[in-house]
Motif scaffolding. Sequence first.
Motif, PDB file in Angstrom:
ATOM      1  N   VAL A  86       0.864  -1.180   0.000  1.00  0.00           N
ATOM      2  CA  VAL A  86       0.000   0.000   0.000  1.00  0.00           C
ATOM      3  C   VAL A  86       0.899   1.228   0.000  1.00  0.00           C
ATOM      4  N   PHE A  87       0.600   2.167  -0.904  1.00  0.00           N
ATOM      5  CA  PHE A  87       1.362   3.407  -0.929  1.00  0.00           C
ATOM      6  C   PHE A  87       0.456   4.588  -1.266  1.00  0.00           C
ATOM      7  N   LEU A  88       0.852   5.754  -0.752  1.00  0.00           N
ATOM      8  CA  LEU A  88       0.136   7.003  -1.004  1.00  0.00           C
ATOM      9  C   LEU A  88       0.821   7.763  -2.128  1.00  0.00           C
ATOM     10  N   MET A  89       0.021   8.443  -2.932  1.00  0.00           N
ATOM     11  CA  MET A  89       0.554   9.250  -4.025  1.00  0.00           C
ATOM     12  C   MET A  89      -0.070  10.638  -3.995  1.00  0.00           C
ATOM     13  N   LYS A  90       0.746  11.623  -4.296  1.00  0.00           N
ATOM     14  CA  LYS A  90       0.265  12.975  -4.543  1.00  0.00           C
ATOM     15  C   LYS A  90       0.801  13.355  -5.918  1.00  0.00           C
ATOM     16  N   THR A  91      -0.115  13.615  -6.851  1.00  0.00           N
ATOM     17  CA  THR A  91       0.268  13.873  -8.230  1.00  0.00           C
ATOM     18  C   THR A  91      -0.456  15.113  -8.752  1.00  0.00           C
ATOM     19  N   VAL A  92      -0.017  15.571  -9.890  1.00  0.00           N
ATOM     20  CA  VAL A  92      -0.738  16.588 -10.650  1.00  0.00           C
ATOM     21  C   VAL A  92      -1.122  15.938 -11.971  1.00  0.00           C
ATOM     22  N   ASN A  94      -3.414  16.795 -15.401  1.00  0.00           N
ATOM     23  CA  ASN A  94      -4.122  17.855 -16.130  1.00  0.00           C
ATOM     24  C   ASN A  94      -4.295  19.107 -15.280  1.00  0.00           C
ATOM     25  N   GLY A  95      -3.257  19.477 -14.540  1.00  0.00           N
ATOM     26  CA  GLY A  95      -3.276  20.689 -13.741  1.00  0.00           C
ATOM     27  C   GLY A  95      -3.974  20.572 -12.392  1.00  0.00           C
ATOM     28  N   GLN A  96      -4.535  19.407 -12.068  1.00  0.00           N
ATOM     29  CA  GLN A  96      -5.259  19.207 -10.817  1.00  0.00           C
ATOM     30  C   GLN A  96      -4.453  18.323  -9.872  1.00  0.00           C
ATOM     31  N   ILE A  97      -4.325  18.766  -8.612  1.00  0.00           N
ATOM     32  CA  ILE A  97      -3.635  17.945  -7.619  1.00  0.00           C
ATOM     33  C   ILE A  97      -4.548  16.795  -7.214  1.00  0.00           C
ATOM     34  N   GLN A  98      -3.994  15.602  -7.202  1.00  0.00           N
ATOM     35  CA  GLN A  98      -4.736  14.403  -6.794  1.00  0.00           C
ATOM     36  C   GLN A  98      -3.971  13.700  -5.679  1.00  0.00           C
ATOM     37  N   ILE A  99      -4.702  13.274  -4.664  1.00  0.00           N
ATOM     38  CA  ILE A  99      -4.139  12.466  -3.584  1.00  0.00           C
ATOM     39  C   ILE A  99      -4.924  11.170  -3.558  1.00  0.00           C
ATOM     40  N   TYR A 100      -4.229  10.063  -3.606  1.00  0.00           N
ATOM     41  CA  TYR A 100      -4.889   8.762  -3.623  1.00  0.00           C
ATOM     42  C   TYR A 100      -3.929   7.711  -3.088  1.00  0.00           C
ATOM     43  N   ALA A 101      -4.472   6.542  -2.840  1.00  0.00           N
ATOM     44  CA  ALA A 101      -3.658   5.409  -2.402  1.00  0.00           C
ATOM     45  C   ALA A 101      -3.741   4.325  -3.468  1.00  0.00           C
ATOM     46  N   GLU A 102      -2.722   3.507  -3.514  1.00  0.00           N
ATOM     47  CA  GLU A 102      -2.717   2.353  -4.408  1.00  0.00           C
ATOM     48  C   GLU A 102      -2.285   1.117  -3.641  1.00  0.00           C
ATOM     49  N   LEU A 103      -2.811   0.002  -4.068  1.00  0.00           N
ATOM     50  CA  LEU A 103      -2.404  -1.304  -3.581  1.00  0.00           C
ATOM     51  C   LEU A 103      -1.757  -2.027  -4.754  1.00  0.00           C
ATOM     52  N   GLN A 123      -9.278   9.832  -3.279  1.00  0.00           N
ATOM     53  CA  GLN A 123      -9.143  10.698  -2.110  1.00  0.00           C
ATOM     54  C   GLN A 123     -10.390  10.675  -1.231  1.00  0.00           C
ATOM     55  N   ASP A 124     -11.577  10.662  -1.839  1.00  0.00           N
ATOM     56  CA  ASP A 124     -12.804  10.678  -1.032  1.00  0.00           C
ATOM     57  C   ASP A 124     -13.058   9.356  -0.316  1.00  0.00           C
ATOM     58  N   GLN A 125     -12.298   8.325  -0.640  1.00  0.00           N
ATOM     59  CA  GLN A 125     -12.417   7.023   0.028  1.00  0.00           C
ATOM     60  C   GLN A 125     -11.375   6.843   1.130  1.00  0.00           C
ATOM     61  N   LEU A 126     -10.395   7.743   1.191  1.00  0.00           N
ATOM     62  CA  LEU A 126      -9.316   7.619   2.169  1.00  0.00           C
ATOM     63  C   LEU A 126      -9.817   7.926   3.577  1.00  0.00           C
ATOM     64  N   PRO A 127      -9.248   7.261   4.577  1.00  0.00           N
ATOM     65  CA  PRO A 127      -9.594   7.608   5.963  1.00  0.00           C
ATOM     66  C   PRO A 127      -9.006   8.983   6.315  1.00  0.00           C
ATOM     67  N   LYS A 128      -9.434   9.523   7.462  1.00  0.00           N
ATOM     68  CA  LYS A 128      -8.945  10.852   7.873  1.00  0.00           C
ATOM     69  C   LYS A 128      -7.426  10.893   7.920  1.00  0.00           C
ATOM     70  N   ASN A 129      -6.817   9.845   8.423  1.00  0.00           N
ATOM     71  CA  ASN A 129      -5.356   9.761   8.435  1.00  0.00           C
ATOM     72  C   ASN A 129      -4.940   8.626   7.500  1.00  0.00           C
ATOM     73  N   PRO A 130      -4.654   8.941   6.233  1.00  0.00           N
ATOM     74  CA  PRO A 130      -4.336   7.894   5.266  1.00  0.00           C
ATOM     75  C   PRO A 130      -3.085   7.094   5.599  1.00  0.00           C
ATOM     76  N   LYS A 131      -2.245   7.597   6.487  1.00  0.00           N
ATOM     77  CA  LYS A 131      -1.033   6.859   6.849  1.00  0.00           C
ATOM     78  C   LYS A 131      -1.356   5.627   7.692  1.00  0.00           C
ATOM     79  N   HIS A 132      -2.625   5.484   8.097  1.00  0.00           N
ATOM     80  CA  HIS A 132      -3.057   4.297   8.830  1.00  0.00           C
ATOM     81  C   HIS A 132      -3.745   3.279   7.925  1.00  0.00           C
TER      82      HIS A 132
END
Length: 147
Positions: A86-92, A94-103, A123-132
Amino acid sequence: MSEFAPPCDSPFHSPQELVLGRIDALCRADYGLIFDSYHFSSNFRKQFTDRAEYIQYGLTTLKQDFQVLHGEIIDETRQGRNARVVFLMKTVHNGQIQIYAELATCVSENGRWYHLSGQRMEQDQLPKNPKHLTIQDFDRLEMKIVF
């Protein structure tokens, strides 16, 4: 961001090296390494059968509108020659910042780890603290985006 940057022909000796190496390759637009990191039986390799074609696709599409800002590993399990990371990603994109996780589902063959498939958590599926996040969080998703 990972400090790990293996040479393109270097095998990945652990699932974490594989994931971090792929993130680094995306940062450097090294689509050859991305292609080579996929297992031959993956759906990706069925869709993109020609390495040069995929590299050209990456350079003309991904490089133009996709940028990795940050990536980090959160969880990993291994069982024999199989692993899930499991890893977290922060990307851009098409000019939009996206935060998501991948398995990432990985498989080892001849001492080298390969990427078999991925599952994305938006991002809308991530828990409040995605590091958990854990692998079980992905198993509980109703709508699964698997690639």
